[in-house]
Write a protein that holds these residues in place. Structure first.
Motif, PDB file in Angstrom:
ATOM      1  N   GLY A  34    -136.738 124.658  -7.202  1.00  0.00           N
ATOM      2  CA  GLY A  34    -135.780 124.636  -5.534  1.00  0.00           C
ATOM      3  C   GLY A  34    -136.932 123.522  -4.172  1.00  0.00           C
ATOM      4  N   TRP A  35    -135.523 123.055  -3.442  1.00  0.00           N
ATOM      5  CA  TRP A  35    -136.515 122.435  -2.434  1.00  0.00           C
ATOM      6  C   TRP A  35    -137.437 122.898  -1.457  1.00  0.00           C
ATOM      7  CZ3 TRP A  35    -135.934 118.167  -4.423  1.00  0.00           C
ATOM      8  CH2 TRP A  35    -134.571 117.510  -4.664  1.00  0.00           C
ATOM      9  N   HIS A  36    -138.145 122.364  -0.910  1.00  0.00           N
ATOM     10  CA  HIS A  36    -139.485 123.248   0.081  1.00  0.00           C
ATOM     11  C   HIS A  36    -138.729 123.173   1.308  1.00  0.00           C
ATOM     12  CE1 HIS A  36    -142.926 121.771  -3.050  1.00  0.00           C
ATOM     13  NE2 HIS A  36    -142.307 122.676  -3.394  1.00  0.00           N
ATOM     14  N   SER A  37    -137.753 122.341   1.187  1.00  0.00           N
ATOM     15  CA  SER A  37    -137.502 122.676   3.459  1.00  0.00           C
ATOM     16  C   SER A  37    -136.337 121.970   3.027  1.00  0.00           C
ATOM     17  CB  SER A  37    -138.419 121.461   3.965  1.00  0.00           C
ATOM     18  OG  SER A  37    -138.276 120.652   3.504  1.00  0.00           O
ATOM     19  N   GLN A  38    -135.580 122.786   3.703  1.00  0.00           N
ATOM     20  CA  GLN A  38    -134.368 122.515   4.431  1.00  0.00           C
ATOM     21  C   GLN A  38    -134.234 120.997   4.570  1.00  0.00           C
ATOM     22  OE1 GLN A  38    -132.308 124.634   4.523  1.00  0.00           O
ATOM     23  NE2 GLN A  38    -130.737 122.682   5.285  1.00  0.00           N
ATOM     24  N   ALA A  39    -135.121 120.438   5.156  1.00  0.00           N
ATOM     25  CA  ALA A  39    -134.765 118.648   5.052  1.00  0.00           C
ATOM     26  C   ALA A  39    -135.457 118.143   4.386  1.00  0.00           C
ATOM     27  CB  ALA A  39    -136.706 117.645   6.455  1.00  0.00           C
ATOM     28  N   ASP A  40    -135.853 118.931   3.167  1.00  0.00           N
ATOM     29  CA  ASP A  40    -136.013 117.994   1.250  1.00  0.00           C
ATOM     30  C   ASP A  40    -134.133 117.944   0.784  1.00  0.00           C
ATOM     31  OD1 ASP A  40    -138.073 117.110   1.522  1.00  0.00           O
ATOM     32  OD2 ASP A  40    -138.761 118.753   0.131  1.00  0.00           O
ATOM     33  N   LYS A  41    -134.188 119.660   0.757  1.00  0.00           N
ATOM     34  CA  LYS A  41    -132.710 119.545   0.964  1.00  0.00           C
ATOM     35  C   LYS A  41    -131.034 118.522   1.426  1.00  0.00           C
ATOM     36  CE  LYS A  41    -128.713 122.977   0.315  1.00  0.00           C
ATOM     37  NZ  LYS A  41    -128.627 124.323   0.816  1.00  0.00           N
ATOM     38  N   GLN A  42    -131.769 118.650   2.611  1.00  0.00           N
ATOM     39  CA  GLN A  42    -131.127 117.373   3.340  1.00  0.00           C
ATOM     40  C   GLN A  42    -130.967 116.048   3.251  1.00  0.00           C
ATOM     41  OE1 GLN A  42    -131.992 118.109   7.616  1.00  0.00           O
ATOM     42  NE2 GLN A  42    -129.691 118.430   8.031  1.00  0.00           N
TER      43      GLN A  42
ATOM     44  N   PHE B 106    -131.802 115.532  -0.065  1.00  0.00           N
ATOM     45  CA  PHE B 106    -130.984 115.314  -1.402  1.00  0.00           C
ATOM     46  C   PHE B 106    -129.926 115.179  -1.763  1.00  0.00           C
ATOM     47  CE2 PHE B 106    -129.270 117.883  -5.145  1.00  0.00           C
ATOM     48  CZ  PHE B 106    -129.073 117.117  -5.760  1.00  0.00           C
ATOM     49  N   GLU B 107    -129.089 116.024  -0.724  1.00  0.00           N
ATOM     50  CA  GLU B 107    -127.289 115.572  -0.115  1.00  0.00           C
ATOM     51  C   GLU B 107    -127.003 114.785   0.583  1.00  0.00           C
ATOM     52  OE1 GLU B 107    -126.642 119.528   1.796  1.00  0.00           O
ATOM     53  OE2 GLU B 107    -127.126 120.637   0.358  1.00  0.00           O
ATOM     54  N   ALA B 108    -127.703 113.571   0.973  1.00  0.00           N
ATOM     55  CA  ALA B 108    -127.113 112.983   1.881  1.00  0.00           C
ATOM     56  C   ALA B 108    -127.666 111.394   1.176  1.00  0.00           C
ATOM     57  CB  ALA B 108    -128.203 112.292   3.214  1.00  0.00           C
ATOM     58  N   LYS B 109    -128.868 111.862  -0.592  1.00  0.00           N
ATOM     59  CA  LYS B 109    -128.904 110.637  -1.118  1.00  0.00           C
ATOM     60  C   LYS B 109    -129.869 109.828  -0.321  1.00  0.00           C
ATOM     61  CE  LYS B 109    -125.017 111.660  -3.930  1.00  0.00           C
ATOM     62  NZ  LYS B 109    -123.546 110.946  -5.272  1.00  0.00           N
ATOM     63  N   ASN B 110    -130.655 110.108  -0.064  1.00  0.00           N
ATOM     64  CA  ASN B 110    -131.374 109.545   0.851  1.00  0.00           C
ATOM     65  C   ASN B 110    -133.359 109.178   0.662  1.00  0.00           C
ATOM     66  OD1 ASN B 110    -132.443 107.706   3.067  1.00  0.00           O
ATOM     67  ND2 ASN B 110    -132.927 109.450   4.963  1.00  0.00           N
ATOM     68  N   TYR B 111    -133.406 108.696  -0.093  1.00  0.00           N
ATOM     69  CA  TYR B 111    -134.805 108.148  -1.369  1.00  0.00           C
ATOM     70  C   TYR B 111    -135.723 107.318  -0.880  1.00  0.00           C
ATOM     71  CZ  TYR B 111    -132.784 111.161  -4.003  1.00  0.00           C
ATOM     72  OH  TYR B 111    -131.862 112.464  -4.659  1.00  0.00           O
ATOM     73  N   VAL B 112    -136.966 106.986  -0.732  1.00  0.00           N
ATOM     74  CA  VAL B 112    -137.180 106.306  -0.714  1.00  0.00           C
ATOM     75  C   VAL B 112    -138.653 105.792  -1.865  1.00  0.00           C
ATOM     76  CG1 VAL B 112    -139.337 104.788   0.675  1.00  0.00           C
ATOM     77  CG2 VAL B 112    -138.298 105.796   1.564  1.00  0.00           C
ATOM     78  N   LEU B 113    -138.697 104.772  -2.615  1.00  0.00           N
ATOM     79  CA  LEU B 113    -139.306 104.652  -3.682  1.00  0.00           C
ATOM     80  C   LEU B 113    -140.944 104.101  -3.387  1.00  0.00           C
ATOM     81  CD1 LEU B 113    -139.333 104.799  -7.371  1.00  0.00           C
ATOM     82  CD2 LEU B 113    -138.664 101.939  -6.499  1.00  0.00           C
ATOM     83  N   ARG B 114    -141.546 104.640  -4.000  1.00  0.00           N
ATOM     84  CA  ARG B 114    -143.334 104.266  -3.756  1.00  0.00           C
ATOM     85  C   ARG B 114    -144.247 103.845  -5.068  1.00  0.00           C
ATOM     86  NH1 ARG B 114    -141.671 103.131   0.808  1.00  0.00           N
ATOM     87  NH2 ARG B 114    -141.992 103.743   2.194  1.00  0.00           N
ATOM     88  N   GLY B 115    -143.713 103.392  -5.476  1.00  0.00           N
ATOM     89  CA  GLY B 115    -144.073 103.539  -7.288  1.00  0.00           C
ATOM     90  C   GLY B 115    -143.532 102.521  -8.508  1.00  0.00           C
ATOM     91  N   LYS B 116    -143.804 102.568  -9.488  1.00  0.00           N
ATOM     92  CA  LYS B 116    -143.028 101.579  -9.854  1.00  0.00           C
ATOM     93  C   LYS B 116    -142.033 102.816 -11.422  1.00  0.00           C
ATOM     94  CE  LYS B 116    -145.966  97.746 -10.101  1.00  0.00           C
ATOM     95  NZ  LYS B 116    -146.152  96.435 -10.727  1.00  0.00           N
ATOM     96  N   LEU B 117    -140.758 101.533 -11.455  1.00  0.00           N
ATOM     97  CA  LEU B 117    -140.221 102.768 -12.202  1.00  0.00           C
ATOM     98  C   LEU B 117    -140.070 101.838 -13.742  1.00  0.00           C
ATOM     99  CD1 LEU B 117    -136.840 102.107 -10.592  1.00  0.00           C
ATOM    100  CD2 LEU B 117    -138.695 104.923 -10.676  1.00  0.00           C
ATOM    101  N   PRO B 118    -140.910 102.493 -14.956  1.00  0.00           N
ATOM    102  CA  PRO B 118    -139.798 102.009 -16.411  1.00  0.00           C
ATOM    103  C   PRO B 118    -138.922 100.544 -16.453  1.00  0.00           C
ATOM    104  CG  PRO B 118    -140.466 104.283 -16.580  1.00  0.00           C
ATOM    105  CD  PRO B 118    -140.009 103.623 -14.907  1.00  0.00           C
ATOM    106  N   THR B 119    -139.137  99.733 -16.761  1.00  0.00           N
ATOM    107  CA  THR B 119    -138.253  98.494 -16.771  1.00  0.00           C
ATOM    108  C   THR B 119    -137.401  98.482 -18.727  1.00  0.00           C
ATOM    109  OG1 THR B 119    -140.097  96.599 -17.201  1.00  0.00           O
ATOM    110  CG2 THR B 119    -139.981  97.203 -15.609  1.00  0.00           C
TER     111      THR B 119
END
Length: 197
Positions: free
Chosen positions: A31-39, A41-54
């Motif tokens: 589950g989510w650690h905080s209400q902010a993390d849940k928010q 997730f629901e708002a689809k607000n992400y930041v990418l700080r790494g590389k994704l497989p290509t």
């Protein structure tokens, strides 16, 4: 509807295809650690700080408990991330630090299946966020024609499927109503082949 469905070409396609009935994005099991993390997730607000497989496979295998399997097109990690991260606002966000290809269990029209999924590592979480990596089959057409306005005898369409349990025994649907009525009543008609709501 139940009569028209039984033995139809639509039913045949439904029983051979891959149609997910659960969420294509699955939260970390803890589950989510905080209400902010849940928010975030629901708002689809992400930041990418790494590389994704290509690179990777072009096809993924959907597998059912009865031994049936189906190959489906596999999305890239970037496409899966893009489907998650639809917002880029200053509010609460989740930080993705990487991804790897794994699998997830999901309820489908044919029972529970194991499906390829992108496992996104989130900053501060031990377990990943899962995003299914294969696309569903094209939905078959209804075996009956849609009723015209005034032909439904007061019946209304359901607004959509909200979920189904992995064992396929419980279905949740969305039924909307206006301010001038007492609310929806959903009735079920069940046969050994189908359930009509």
């Amino acid at each position: 509807m139940a009569e028209a469905w039984q033995g139809s070409a639509s039913a045949t396609l439904w029983n051979k295809g891959y149609y997910p009935m659960g969420a294509v994005v699955q939260e970390p099991p803890s589950g989510w650690h905080s209400q902010a993390d849940k928010q975030a997730f629901e708002a689809k607000n992400y930041v990418l700080r790494g590389k994704l497989p290509t690179a990777g496979a072009q096809q993924g295998k959907v597998s059912w408990k009865n031994g049936d399997a189906l190959d489906r097109p596999l999305s890239s990690a970037q496409a899966a991330y893009d489907s998650l991260a639809l917002n880029n606002t200053k509010g609460p966000h989740l930080t993705v630090t990487g991804a790897r290809l794994g699998e997830a269990a999901i309820a489908t029209s044919r029972g529970e299946a194991k499906v390829p999924a992108w496992l996104f590592t989130l900053l501060g979480y031990d377990k990943p966020l899962k995003r299914l990596a294969v696309s569903p089959s094209h939905l078959p057409k209804s075996p009956i024609k849609q009723l015209g306005q005034g032909e439904s005898g007061g019946l209304r369409s359901l607004a959509g499927l909200a979920g189904i349990t992995n064992d396929g025994r419980f279905v949740t649907v969305v039924a909307t109503h206006g301010s001038c009525d007492d609310g929806p009543a959903v009735k079920a008609f069940e046969t050994d082949q189908s359930v009509v709501l």
